[in-house]
Enzyme design. Structure first.
Site: not given
Length: 232
Positions: A32, A143
């Protein structure tokens, strides 16, 4: 009844309040471009927070710099916190982590050896350093940070690199083909190709995990070492 400190410690290790040091877990993927949550002082017992970078990927001297995923923020994830292959069976990388019984103070900058137990990477190992966490993560959840893996909840990639409004590819999951990596910023290409080469485009494979001493190759990139640990 008198209870010894040794007995209390043993009880702590066998109750749900003890952070998981090994077990079974799941993986997802993301990139991100945001500052990792382990990038602030006071999160854990470490020599320093993980390094963050400015919009041009230069390391920031100010560890308190505001997250680029917030309005007016300037701190991004550094591109060298991308995964890479050591050999056909072992790779190094970074991850947002949430483990049962723990908090950021227990896992920030700690390292975990993941052994994949499903999908095309079954039997391969990935050693990750925890650089981030997330409220949307489940228990024993890793993640994995990989360029093009999907921005998820937050997105600083559009501001930093001119990525599409929802990041490259799908917001969750990211791009779907290796050729899409060709159009990535040069510093992100290797980590993007890694997903389709070493990682074989595996789709959220399951893992077993165990806490390990961090490889120096990882801590050299983040600058973050847990107190009392000597990277190898």
């Amino acid at each position: 009844m008198l209870v010894s400190l040794q007995h209390i410690a043993l009880l702590a290790l066998t109750t749900g309040s003890a952070v998981a040091q090994s077990g079974s877990g799941k993986t997802t993927r993301y990139w991100d471009c945001c500052k990792g949550s382990c990038g602030w002082s006071g999160k854990a017992s470490v020599n320093q927070p993980i390094k963050s970078c400015d919009k041009s990927d230069n390391p920031l001297a100010n560890m308190a710099a505001k997250n680029a995923c917030e309005s007016g923020g300037v701190a991004h994830m550094c591109t060298n916190q991308s995964p890479w292959a050591v050999d056909d069976k072992l790779a190094y990388g970074f991850a947002a982590v949430k483990l049962a019984g723990g908090t950021e103070s227990s896992w920030c900058c700690a390292c975990y050896e993941l052994t994949f137990t499903s999908g095309p990477v079954q039997g391969q190992k990935l050693v990750v350093q925890a650089t981030n966490t997330g409220g949307d993560l489940g228990q024993n959840h890793f993640d994995l940070a990989m360029p093009g893996g999907g921005v998820g909840i937050f997105n600083a990639c559009t501001n930093q690199w001119g990525a599409p409004p929802n990041g490259w590819g799908a917001q969750y999951g990211g791009i779907s083909s290796r050729s899409e990596c060709d159009g990535f910023p040069e510093k992100l290409k290797a980590g993007c190709y890694w997903r389709f080469d070493w990682f074989k485009n595996a789709d959220n494979p399951d893992v077993t995990f165990k806490k390990v001493t961090c490889p120096k190759a990882l801590t050299d990139r983040t600058g973050c070492v847990r107190n009392g640990e000597n990277p190898v």
